[in-house]
Write an enzyme that holds these catalytic residues in place. Structure first.
Site: not given
Length: 171
Positions: A46, A51, A95-96, A137-138, A141
């Site tokens: 994701g 991000q 998380c990236l 989660h997304e 963000h």
């Protein structure tokens, strides 16, 4: 399509609220394609606009695997959680933008999300399991919330201090 740089904690853009998408145009479609390419390159499942410094309410997800054959590529534009279960589930998240850290996070076990595709088609989707976690989660963000915000203060501070130190050393 191109791979974009993923912002890493403590980048302040990760804490900003993304603006709604108003134009479903070629720029949006190109950004979505770049987001998928960036996510696959990372690799991740994701990625949200903030991000990569794209401050619009756009997120992409791809959980396609044997366990989730119907949850391939998903593009969520202006997503909104319109329902959630009282039941909670705990699952490990990463998380990236916070590489190398994984923690158990408690979230609603099921959600219903209303969003638009990159072409402007409205979708309402009920999700459970890993897809429900990823969608929440997304969307977080897009609201400037990171999964570490759900951790104890001690764990969250440990993560923040490590990334602040890395940023000072790199700067």
């Amino acid at each position: 399509m191109s791979v974009r740089e993923i912002l890493i904690l403590p980048d302040p853009l990760l804490r900003k609220v993304a603006e709604p998408v108003e134009q479903f145009d070629d720029e949006l479609k190109k950004t979505v394609a770049d987001m998928f390419e960036t996510m696959y390159d990372a690799p991740g499942v994701g990625l949200a606009g903030p991000q990569i410094g794209y401050m619009k309410r756009v997120a992409v997800i791809d959980l396609a695997d044997e366990e989730n054959p119907d949850s391939g590529k998903i593009v969520m534009v202006n997503p909104e959680i319109v329902g959630m279960s009282d039941e909670v589930a705990v699952s490990e998240e990463g998380c990236l933008s916070i590489p190398e850290f994984y923690y158990d996070v408690e979230r609603p076990a099921e959600v219903t999300v209303k969003f638009y595709t990159e072409t402007g088609e409205e979708v309402t989707r009920h999700a459970t399991g890993r897809l429900a976690v990823c969608m929440q989660h997304e969307i977080d963000h897009l609201d400037g919330v990171l999964y570490i915000d759900y951790l104890s203060r001690l764990k969250r501070d440990r993560v923040l201090k490590r990334f602040q130190k890395k940023a000072r050393l790199a700067g």
